[in-house]
Design a protein around this motif. Structure first.
Motif, PDB file in Angstrom:
ATOM      1  N   LEU A 102      24.637  97.182  72.790  1.00 28.55           N
ATOM      2  CA  LEU A 102      23.960  97.331  71.504  1.00 28.55           C
ATOM      3  C   LEU A 102      22.470  97.019  71.620  1.00 28.55           C
ATOM      4  O   LEU A 102      21.642  97.616  70.922  1.00 28.55           O
ATOM      5  CB  LEU A 102      24.613  96.427  70.459  1.00 28.55           C
ATOM      6  N   ASP A 103      22.121  96.067  72.466  1.00 31.87           N
ATOM      7  CA  ASP A 103      20.748  95.712  72.770  1.00 31.87           C
ATOM      8  C   ASP A 103      19.885  95.570  71.496  1.00 31.87           C
ATOM      9  O   ASP A 103      18.947  96.337  71.269  1.00 31.87           O
ATOM     10  CB  ASP A 103      20.127  96.776  73.699  1.00 31.87           C
ATOM     11  N   PRO A 104      20.247  94.589  70.634  1.00 31.84           N
ATOM     12  CA  PRO A 104      19.490  94.428  69.387  1.00 31.84           C
ATOM     13  C   PRO A 104      18.046  93.980  69.665  1.00 31.84           C
ATOM     14  O   PRO A 104      17.800  93.234  70.627  1.00 31.84           O
ATOM     15  CB  PRO A 104      20.264  93.359  68.640  1.00 31.84           C
ATOM     16  N   PRO A 105      17.101  94.438  68.844  1.00 33.51           N
ATOM     17  CA  PRO A 105      15.709  94.048  69.073  1.00 33.51           C
ATOM     18  C   PRO A 105      15.474  92.550  68.879  1.00 33.51           C
ATOM     19  O   PRO A 105      14.629  91.953  69.554  1.00 33.51           O
ATOM     20  CB  PRO A 105      14.935  94.865  68.031  1.00 33.51           C
ATOM     21  N   SER A 106      16.195  91.916  67.966  1.00 29.38           N
ATOM     22  CA  SER A 106      16.060  90.463  67.752  1.00 29.38           C
ATOM     23  C   SER A 106      17.457  89.856  67.698  1.00 29.38           C
ATOM     24  O   SER A 106      18.040  89.656  66.626  1.00 29.38           O
ATOM     25  CB  SER A 106      15.304  90.186  66.444  1.00 29.38           C
ATOM     26  N   PRO A 107      18.044  89.613  68.893  1.00 32.53           N
ATOM     27  CA  PRO A 107      19.440  89.123  68.943  1.00 32.53           C
ATOM     28  C   PRO A 107      19.593  87.734  68.342  1.00 32.53           C
ATOM     29  O   PRO A 107      18.699  86.899  68.440  1.00 32.53           O
ATOM     30  CB  PRO A 107      19.752  89.107  70.434  1.00 32.53           C
ATOM     31  N   ASN A 108      20.773  87.527  67.710  1.00 33.74           N
ATOM     32  CA  ASN A 108      21.134  86.214  67.148  1.00 33.74           C
ATOM     33  C   ASN A 108      22.057  85.529  68.155  1.00 33.74           C
ATOM     34  O   ASN A 108      23.200  85.950  68.362  1.00 33.74           O
ATOM     35  CB  ASN A 108      21.826  86.389  65.799  1.00 33.74           C
ATOM     36  N   ASN A 109      21.561  84.471  68.789  1.00 39.51           N
ATOM     37  CA  ASN A 109      22.331  83.822  69.857  1.00 39.51           C
ATOM     38  C   ASN A 109      23.550  83.052  69.356  1.00 39.51           C
ATOM     39  O   ASN A 109      24.352  82.576  70.148  1.00 39.51           O
ATOM     40  CB  ASN A 109      21.425  82.874  70.647  1.00 39.51           C
ATOM     41  N   ALA A 110      23.706  82.913  68.040  1.00 41.81           N
ATOM     42  CA  ALA A 110      24.868  82.205  67.497  1.00 41.81           C
ATOM     43  C   ALA A 110      26.097  83.102  67.394  1.00 41.81           C
ATOM     44  O   ALA A 110      27.195  82.624  67.111  1.00 41.81           O
ATOM     45  CB  ALA A 110      24.534  81.617  66.126  1.00 41.81           C
ATOM     46  N   ILE A 111      25.899  84.407  67.630  1.00 41.65           N
ATOM     47  CA  ILE A 111      26.990  85.347  67.393  1.00 41.65           C
ATOM     48  C   ILE A 111      28.175  85.098  68.326  1.00 41.65           C
ATOM     49  O   ILE A 111      29.333  85.157  67.919  1.00 41.65           O
ATOM     50  CB  ILE A 111      26.475  86.806  67.534  1.00 41.65           C
ATOM     51  N   VAL A 112      27.906  84.817  69.601  1.00 43.79           N
ATOM     52  CA  VAL A 112      29.006  84.631  70.565  1.00 43.79           C
ATOM     53  C   VAL A 112      29.794  83.346  70.274  1.00 43.79           C
ATOM     54  O   VAL A 112      31.032  83.376  70.227  1.00 43.79           O
ATOM     55  CB  VAL A 112      28.467  84.651  72.010  1.00 43.79           C
TER      56      VAL A 112
END
Length: 658
Positions: A102-112
């Motif tokens: 998906l390679d989001p432009p501003s990833p949310n590191n809490a998702i995993v």
């Protein structure tokens, strides 16, 4: 219908679980995105495909690590670790899709981490709920019996865990003597004080108390049982700590209370030096090896690594069974030779051949008829086997210069009122007299009382009678007996023989005698029943008195005289007792042998009275042959001094056993 499993094939159930896990992983991903408010740049249908592929690969990983091999009903801590491991793999795959594809432009590191927690809650929680539901279903169809566990230590905790996974018992309370843990919760079960037992039994309708204290002393166990005796419950216990550590028994294999627990007798650890002195590296023979005492002696002996162990007995199946058992017990690193000899101790040729062929250095002479009523009804065989069997074995040992010869005797030899006791005292005097005439062979004898677990013991008889609903039969309300475990008796016999210098009568410390009726009452109470007597007409099990059997005494004794000294072992005493010298015994033996050949019971009785101090026979008329004293049989001579032969009339030769 089997209530423990849903009636569909295992493959179908695994497939259903896989589908459910895939759906729960997808739901966990959707909830993670929505909780964090994350919006995807790529089309939703493409993202769904990627996450669905990750879910499928995760389920394949679940299968690979064995998650679907665990039965829901029996899932435990190990299965929980597998769930955590599987969900961690799914979280890594989810993270790979999120960051790499998906390679989001501003990833949310809490998702995993959020996905991992939700997935773990779904996958692990669903299984936990399913397990509880299945257990509840089983209990509804097959209710467990409520039990109280006495002892909240490690064994108690293991027992609770085992019983909760079983289908027989439901632990409802712990009871423990330690004040520090009363009121606490152990494995979901509350701990109470012993004073609460009557209320707990009444409130939970408990019929059984399980004693989970395998490491406490016998004295402590006896004290606990005395407190439990008068409660309306059946008391059972877990196996001994040694049996559990050795893997022979598991903590949930509860059993009835043993008589050893009621005696409260703690065994003195054996002295290794005394145990091995007459056995280690030697060639040893045990006569009467297939009996209860002889077989336990053999078990103790094989552990001491003799060079050779000869098992002699006339009981064919018992000898075969013992040989197989000892072969299995033998240390693989030891080269002990085990030889099973089928034969009779009265056969002098056989005894000479065995002792010389196997270079016997130590003999434990156990072979004897020991059942008082049976010997009273078979006087000739009792006398012949017990007395002349000892003469033959002892003289054969003496002729071959055997180093140590130990006779197993009985408390019934002291001022006997029965033929069995008289024959054993006669046998003791034979060894005392032989010891006084030579020094090549060290003769000694060990005298003790009843052995628990031996053939004819009252304990298995009482247990069977109680299980059948009674009545429990006791010969007399005042009859008392000494008791000792067969393991302790065998250890003390070996140690006593090692202390002998020649001619000693060793007496084992049996503690205080026990009234048999008290023993019967305790067993009835601890098996959950009440005694039915004149004071309790509504009881469950009656005790009936059958009267003393032929030759039976009210009280047994261990010493003939008052002269007794201690030894290096606290449980072994040395008695100084008089005896007839060999020059007096030998002509009596010749005449006794002739009387046995003639089936002359009256003369046998007279000779036993003459030879055995204090022998007061009640009667010999219980023997069926008493009515036909004129019938005779031909028996082999036991020594060179006995050569006369008598023709047989109408009675065939009697079969003799060691």
């Amino acid at each position: 219908m089997n209530l423990y499993t849903v009636p569909i094939s295992r493959n179908v159930k695994q497939a259903l679980l896989m589908v459910a896990d895939a759906l729960m992983l997808a739901l966990a991903a959707w909830l993670a995105f929505n909780m964090l408010g994350i919006r995807l740049e790529m089309p939703t249908d493409q993202a769904v495909v990627y996450f669905a592929l990750a879910a499928v690969i995760s389920v394949a990983a679940f299968y690979r690590i064995g998650l679907y091999r665990a039965l829901l009903l029996y899932m435990g801590l190990q299965s929980g670790f597998i769930v955590v491991q599987g969900v961690a793999i799914a979280a890594l795959l989810f993270g790979a899709v999120y960051y790499l594809i998906l390679d989001p432009p501003s990833p949310n590191n809490a998702i995993v981490p959020i996905f991992w927690m939700i997935a773990l809650l779904f996958v692990g929680g669903s299984r936990f709920i399913a397990k509880l539901a299945l257990q509840s279903l089983i209990q509804n169809f097959r209710p467990k019996e409520p039990v109280i566990i006495y002892g909240a230590g490690s064994s108690g905790m293991q027992l609770v865990a085992a019983l909760l996974n079983g289908n027989q018992y439901l632990p409802v309370a712990f009871v423990d003597d330690s004040r520090h843990i009363i009121g606490s919760i152990v494995n979901g079960v509350r701990v109470y004080s012993p004073a609460s037992l009557p209320d707990l039994i009444n409130n939970f309708s408990v019929r059984q108390v399980l004693l989970a204290m395998p490491s406490v002393t016998h004295a402590t166990r006896k004290s606990i049982l005395n407190r439990l005796e008068h409660l309306p419950v059946h008391v059972k216990t877990v196996p001994e700590l040694f049996d559990m550590r050795s893997g022979r028994l598991h903590v949930d294999q509860v059993r009835d209370i043993d008589i050893e627990d009621l005696l409260g007798r703690d065994i003195v650890p054996p002295d290794p030096e005394l145990m091995g002195a007459c056995i280690s590296g030697r060639s040893v023979m045990v006569t009467g090896a297939a009996g209860s005492i002889g077989s336990e002696l053999c078990r103790q002996i094989i552990a001491l690594r003799p060079q050779r162990l000869i098992l002699l007995d006339s009981f064919e199946f018992g000898l075969y069974d013992l040989e197989l058992e000892l072969q299995g017990m033998r240390d693989s690193s030891a080269d002990t030779e085990i030889v099973a000899m089928l034969g009779n101790v009265c056969n002098r040729s056989l005894m000479d051949a065995v002792i010389n062929r196997f270079s016997i250095e130590t003999v434990y002479h156990v072979a004897a008829y020991k059942q008082v009523p049976m010997v009273e009804k078979n006087v000739v065989e009792g006398v012949y086997n017990n007395i002349f069997g000892t003469v033959v074995a002892a003289q054969a040992a003496q002729a071959a210069a055997v180093r140590d010869f130990v006779l197993i005797s009985t408390d019934k030899a002291v001022r006997p009122t029965n033929v069995m006791g008289a024959t054993k005292r006669f046998a003791e005097q034979i060894l005392q007299a032989l010891a006084a005439t030579q020094s090549n062979t060290c003769f000694s004898m060990v005298r003790f009382g009843n052995v628990l677990g031996s053939s004819g013991s009252v304990v298995p008889l009482f247990r069977r009678q109680i299980a059948e609903g009674g009545p429990v039969t006791v010969t007399h309300p005042e009859v008392t007996r000494y008791f000792m475990t067969v393991e302790e008796a065998a250890q003390l016999v070996i140690q006593a023989g090692s202390m002998a210098s020649g001619g000693e009568v060793f007496v084992l410390d049996m503690h205080d005698p026990i009234r048999i009726v008290d023993l019967a009452r305790k067993m009835i109470h601890l098996m959950g029943y009440d005694v039915k007597d004149e004071n309790a007409h509504r009881g469950d099990i009656a005790i009936e008195y059958s009267g003393l059997r032929p030759g039976e005494k009210l009280f047994e004794e261990l010493l003939i005289g008052e002269s007794v000294t201690g030894t290096d072992h606290p449980k072994i005493m040395r008695a100084e007792e008089g005896f007839l010298p060999w020059e007096h015994l030998q002509p009596m033996l010749d005449e006794l042998h002739q009387a046995c050949q003639n089936l002359d019971l009256l003369r046998i009785r007279e000779l036993l009275i003459e030879a055995v101090d204090g022998f007061e026979p009640i009667s010999l008329k219980d023997d069926p042959l008493w009515t036909v004293p004129d019938q005779v049989v031909e028996l082999p001579a036991v020594s060179g001094t006995v050569t006369a032969k008598v023709k047989s009339a109408k009675v065939t030769p009697l079969h003799k056993r060691s």
